[in-house]
Design an enzyme around this catalytic site. Structure first.
Site, PDB file in Angstrom:
ATOM      1  N   LYS A  12       0.865  -1.198   0.000  1.00  0.00           N
ATOM      2  CA  LYS A  12       0.000   0.000   0.000  1.00  0.00           C
ATOM      3  C   LYS A  12       0.898   1.244   0.000  1.00  0.00           C
ATOM      4  CE  LYS A  12      -3.575  -2.781   2.022  1.00  0.00           C
ATOM      5  NZ  LYS A  12      -4.820  -2.876   2.766  1.00  0.00           N
ATOM      6  N   HIS A  95      -8.422  -2.892  -6.202  1.00  0.00           N
ATOM      7  CA  HIS A  95      -8.348  -2.991  -4.743  1.00  0.00           C
ATOM      8  C   HIS A  95      -9.471  -2.171  -4.120  1.00  0.00           C
ATOM      9  CE1 HIS A  95      -6.986  -2.794  -0.630  1.00  0.00           C
ATOM     10  NE2 HIS A  95      -6.278  -3.873  -0.895  1.00  0.00           N
ATOM     11  N   GLU A  97      -9.525  -0.276  -1.698  1.00  0.00           N
ATOM     12  CA  GLU A  97      -9.175   1.109  -1.334  1.00  0.00           C
ATOM     13  C   GLU A  97      -9.284   2.028  -2.545  1.00  0.00           C
ATOM     14  OE1 GLU A  97      -5.566  -0.104   0.553  1.00  0.00           O
ATOM     15  OE2 GLU A  97      -6.800  -1.044   2.101  1.00  0.00           O
ATOM     16  N   GLU A 165     -11.104 -10.194  -1.254  1.00  0.00           N
ATOM     17  CA  GLU A 165     -10.761  -9.442  -0.049  1.00  0.00           C
ATOM     18  C   GLU A 165     -12.023  -8.795   0.520  1.00  0.00           C
ATOM     19  OE1 GLU A 165      -6.339  -8.268  -0.117  1.00  0.00           O
ATOM     20  OE2 GLU A 165      -7.395  -6.717  -1.213  1.00  0.00           O
ATOM     21  N   GLY A 171      -7.309  -4.903   7.218  1.00  0.00           N
ATOM     22  CA  GLY A 171      -6.707  -4.006   8.199  1.00  0.00           C
ATOM     23  C   GLY A 171      -7.417  -3.979   9.536  1.00  0.00           C
ATOM     24  N   SER A 211      -6.395  -9.275   6.730  1.00  0.00           N
ATOM     25  CA  SER A 211      -5.849  -9.622   8.054  1.00  0.00           C
ATOM     26  C   SER A 211      -5.179 -10.993   8.097  1.00  0.00           C
ATOM     27  CB  SER A 211      -6.932  -9.505   9.135  1.00  0.00           C
ATOM     28  OG  SER A 211      -7.367  -8.154   9.231  1.00  0.00           O
TER      29      SER A 211
HETATM   30  P1  13P Z   1      -4.329  -6.414   5.555  1.00  0.00           P
HETATM   31  O1  13P Z   1      -3.548  -7.704   5.380  1.00  0.00           O
HETATM   32  O2  13P Z   1      -3.513  -5.326   6.176  1.00  0.00           O
HETATM   33  O3  13P Z   1      -5.645  -6.663   6.209  1.00  0.00           O
HETATM   34  O4  13P Z   1      -4.644  -5.874   4.057  1.00  0.00           O
HETATM   35  C1  13P Z   1      -5.183  -6.733   3.125  1.00  0.00           C
HETATM   36  C2  13P Z   1      -5.152  -6.082   1.812  1.00  0.00           C
HETATM   37  O5  13P Z   1      -5.852  -5.110   1.567  1.00  0.00           O
HETATM   38  C3  13P Z   1      -4.205  -6.611   0.814  1.00  0.00           C
HETATM   39  O6  13P Z   1      -4.445  -6.059  -0.445  1.00  0.00           O
END
Ligand code: 13P
Length: 248
Positions: A12, A95, A97, A165, A171, A211
């Site tokens: 990220k 993704h 995000e 995901e 997260g 996670s």
């Molecule tokens: P985390 O492993 O920090 O939960 O993030 C997952 C993620 O968004 C991977 O692209």
């Protein structure tokens, strides 16, 4: 059909020259079994830097985004040929995000996927539902809609890895249970079989993200449709190696 275990590390917007070099150097000395494929994804600024330091042929690099044009007046964007030019072979697209914060739409993500594949950059295609969508029983409707934007445009899925995901697991420290994740992965594979044919669907890696850490990675080992992980936070830590080596 045997699907190669795939572990992606999505850094990220984290890291510096120093910390990314450290992670790459740790991976350079890691003995990675032939049955495992590792892809790390630093911020775009550090893709070339990571490539310069990477010596382990079992590790590849991904960018975290690509714009669906080769070049031109697209301030702030990067193209698939540029990603390849600096030493990466993959790109993460869709993704959550980017879907939620940057408001990228399904169609745009599908266009980006076509662009990347056309220029021989593999795609880690992320899909997943929000908590309120899960609570409303819409998980599969959301995930299938996100996938269908791509199945409508792309018939050859040999260079796509699907990352499921669930947004509520990203997260938060609250990974999906192996049973819940496996159920969605199984449904994704069945859905893909309808759209792109069973033979192709059987070969597509469907990896889980949200996670995943050094301690819980092994708990997914008995899930037949979980072909690896897309790891966020833990990919920046020494425990990333435990995830890479979790399926022995
Ligand atoms: P985390 O492993 O920090 O939960 O993030 C997952 C993620 O968004 C991977 O692209």
């Amino acid at each position: 059909m045997a699907r190669k275990f795939f572990v992606g590390g999505n850094f990220k917007m984290n890291g510096s020259k120093e910390s990314i070099k450290e992670i790459v150097e740790a991976l350079n000395t890691l003995e990675i079994p032939d049955s495992v494929e590792v892809v790390i994804s630093p911020p775009a600024l550090y893709v070339h830097w990571a490539a310069l330091h990477l010596t382990n042929p079992k590790v590849a690099i991904a960018a975290q985004n690509a714009f669906p044009q080769i070049s031109g007046a697209y301030t702030g964007e990067i193209s698939a040929p540029q990603i390849k030019d600096v030493g990466a072979e993959w790109v993460i697209l869709g993704h959550s995000e980017r879907r939620t914060i940057i408001k990228e739409a399904d169609d745009f993500i599908a266009e980006k996927t076509m662009h990347a594949l056309k220029h021989e950059v593999g795609v880690i295609l992320c899909v997943g539902e929000l908590l309120e969508e899960r609570e409303a029983g819409k998980t599969l409707a959301v995930v299938f809609r996100q996938l269908d934007a791509v199945t409508d445009k792309v018939s050859d899925w040999s260079n796509i890895v699907v990352a499921y995901e669930p947004v509520w697991a990203i997260g938060t420290g609250l990974a999906a249970t192996p049973e819940d994740a496996e159920a969605v992965h199984d449904d994704i594979r069945k859905h893909l079989a309808e759209k792109i044919g069973k033979e192709q669907a059987d070969g597509v890696r469907i990896i889980y993200g949200g996670s995943v850490n050094g301690a819980n990675a092994k708990t997914f080992n008995s899930c037949p449709d979980i072909d690896g992980y897309l790891v966020g936070g833990a990919s920046l830590k020494p425990e990333f190696k435990d995830i890479i080596l979790s399926r022995q």
